[in-house]
Every structure is written in structure tokens, then in C-alpha cells.
Scaffold this active site. Sequence first.
Site, mmCIF file in Angstrom:
data_model
loop_
_atom_site.group_PDB
_atom_site.id
_atom_site.type_symbol
_atom_site.label_atom_id
_atom_site.label_comp_id
_atom_site.label_asym_id
_atom_site.label_seq_id
_atom_site.Cartn_x
_atom_site.Cartn_y
_atom_site.Cartn_z
ATOM 1 N N SER A 162 0.785 -1.227 0.000
ATOM 2 C CA SER A 162 0.000 0.000 0.000
ATOM 3 C C SER A 162 0.820 1.281 0.000
ATOM 4 O O SER A 162 0.336 2.318 -0.441
ATOM 5 C CB SER A 162 -0.946 0.011 1.201
ATOM 6 O OG SER A 162 -0.225 -0.065 2.419
ATOM 7 N N HIS B 5 -5.561 -3.735 -1.811
ATOM 8 C CA HIS B 5 -5.194 -2.696 -2.772
ATOM 9 C C HIS B 5 -5.014 -3.245 -4.185
ATOM 10 O O HIS B 5 -4.664 -2.485 -5.093
ATOM 11 C CB HIS B 5 -3.916 -1.992 -2.331
ATOM 12 C CG HIS B 5 -4.093 -1.115 -1.133
ATOM 13 N ND1 HIS B 5 -4.529 0.190 -1.214
ATOM 14 C CD2 HIS B 5 -3.911 -1.367 0.191
ATOM 15 C CE1 HIS B 5 -4.591 0.715 0.005
ATOM 16 N NE2 HIS B 5 -4.221 -0.206 0.865
ATOM 17 N N LYS C 208 -12.539 -0.356 -0.301
ATOM 18 C CA LYS C 208 -11.668 0.339 -1.253
ATOM 19 C C LYS C 208 -12.319 0.291 -2.638
ATOM 20 O O LYS C 208 -13.270 0.999 -2.882
ATOM 21 C CB LYS C 208 -10.271 -0.270 -1.214
ATOM 22 C CG LYS C 208 -9.563 -0.001 0.124
ATOM 23 C CD LYS C 208 -8.154 -0.522 0.154
ATOM 24 C CE LYS C 208 -7.411 -0.097 1.411
ATOM 25 N NZ LYS C 208 -8.019 -0.521 2.669
#
Length: 396
Positions: A183, A211, A242
Site C-alpha cells: 500500500s 489494494h 476500497k
Amino acid sequence: MYGEIKEFLTKELQSIEEAGLYKNERLIATPQSAEIKLANGQKVLNFCANNYLGLSDNPRVIKAAKEAMDARGYGMSSVRFICGTQDMHKELEKAISDYFQTEDTILYAACFDANGGVFEPLLSDQDAIISDSLNHASIIDGVRLCKAKRYRYANANMVELEKCLQEAQEQRFRIIVTDGVFSMDGNVAPMDQICQLAEKYDALVMVDECHSAGVVGATGHGVSEQFNVYGKIDIYTGTLGKAFGGAIGGFTTGRKEIISLLRQRSRPYLFSNSIPPAVVGASLEVFKMLKESDDLHTKQQENVKYFREKMLEAGFDIKPTQSAICAVMLYDAKLSQEFANRMAEEGIYVTGFYYPVVPKDQARIRVQLSAAHEKEHLNKAINAFIKVGKELGVIK
């Protein structure tokens, strides 16, 4: 009773501030989007959200959340095994399994809980966990809760990983655990090589897709798609917070026997309320949308390519990335904060990252590109970076 510890805490906070490491929170007064308004009335372009596919304020997603709340209520008021499981929870688990091509899925309140609850039920002091040095804090904390022997290899270093695997042959079972995308740097774990070593040394493989899911791979389906390692990864963890809508909620997906044991023994699952219906309904809509079209992922990838190329042309030091994360390296902690504050004055919302979030002397501005960004947004951000970069002596 509070007197002495109050004095200690005050000094600690003062030292954090003096070192330039104090974290201030800026208040947002609008939905999460490419353009947001802060509580002080300032409008800024947001380049530091995990809103990779731009779905946080998507009308279809919001509508689905409202409909789910109307149909199934506001909250569950229970854990899953008592009376906290609705039909929608099972539908979402199936949708996640279909997306990752796995056998079963278990939902958590957050991926921090998923990572915190995966190791202890599966492994004992007879076993080994082999972890990448840049793994997320939630993985580190999950490993700490388990009695398995710990090995650590330098980020994406396959020579060190193989050495750890050789040493871990003493243990009964071995598991390699890695972030899919790291990340803070934006690089992707070499899952093809990791899976080869796992097969050679008889180890399980676990990857955190927080991610990477929705971002990497030909159609954004994560590291298994990117490296064609479907069927070779035993455990995936991930988040709904996310790319998949940006709300909250996590999951572990993988081999059915592993998921079944987690339902019986994973403490964050057993002792936390179920995900609320609004989040479940919205997430189901997200997975429907991703089945219908790859347009959002394609646009997001085009945005990354354009931004990165222009920033490198301008002379910025950017870590290699294969994801939506562009780490603009500044190295000095105070400089990263000053740079971020100046960018805010230019109408660009970014955050400086510094120790302990990243290693000492590795401070940076982490830029996150979204499908919500238009070309004019990117150009405004690039021009602001160039202006501030020259003023602060970062570029010539």
C-alpha cells in the site's frame, strides 16, 4: 490516579509534534468523490482516497444500499451464528467467491479483522508463518496473535523467501503471506514466483487483496488474474472499503475447509456484529456492475498511466508501480507535511506519509488514482505538483 500518566502522555504527544510526525485530520463535508468540499468550505480534488473505481458515491450503489435497508433493516444486532445471518450475507459471500474463483467466503466487519482472525484458528506452535517485510499492519497483528514460528523476508525478495522456506521445513505446516499490492509503494507481489516456491517447499499461500482487487489484472480481478495463478492461492483476504464501494467490511475467501474452520473458531467473526444490510446490498450491486463492464477499471488504469508519465517527465522521484498507487518520494517527514499543506492551498487534497507509517527517511506523498478522476483533474494535480515542487526545491 490519572496525574502521572497524563504528564507522560502530554510529553509523548509533544515529542511527536516536535518531530513533525503529528497527524491532523481534515474534515470532509461532502460524499467521497473526485471533488470534495472540506468543512471549512474549501473545494479540493481528492487524490488520497482508496476509491479506486469511483464507486463511493455511485448512484446505483447508493440506491442498492437504500433498498437493502428498506428490505432488511438498519443493523443486525447480533453476530452471525446467533441470529445475525440474513439471506443477503450468503448471497454476498457467493458473489465474492465467484469473483475470486474460490470455493467459499466468510465476511468480517473489516479486513483488519479478517487478517487478525485467520492465523490463530489454523496454525499452532508446530507451524510456520513466512511474511513479507512490507505486509500491512493487520497481517502483522494477526501473526502476533498466533503461536506459529515467524519468518520474515525482504519485500518481494524471492532469494530470502526461499531461504525462509528451507529453514521452515522443520515445522509441520508452512504458510507464505503477502500483500497483493503493497500500500505504501504500489508494487505488486510476484505471485507467480511465490506460488512456484510454495509448491517446491510444500507451503500454503495467502494474499491480502485490499489494494489489488479491482485494480490489477487484465480486468481488475487481482493478482491471480495478473499472474494466472488461479487454484494455487489458498487464502485471499480483502475489503469492501476500497475498490468495491468504499464503505466497510472485509472477507476471507479460499479453500472451503479453511473457511469452514474459520466460521467455527475465528474470534473476530464469532464476536463481532454482522455487516449491516445497507453495506451488503450495496456490495452485491458493485459485483453486478463489475460483471457487466470493465469500463471503470480500464479508465482507472489509463489515469494511472497518464499521471505517472507526466510526473516522471516533470522530474519527480516515483517508486515503480503496477497499481493505482503512485508514491512521490520526498524522504523528509516535515517536507512531506509542508508539501501536502501547500498542495491543499492549490486545491489538491493529498497526504504526507512518514514514520511510523513508512520507514524513517522514506517520507512521501501517496497519490491514489481513481476512475472518478477526469483528465482535467489529473492536469490540475500535475500542475500543482510541479508548482509546489519547484517552490520547495524538490524539482528544478
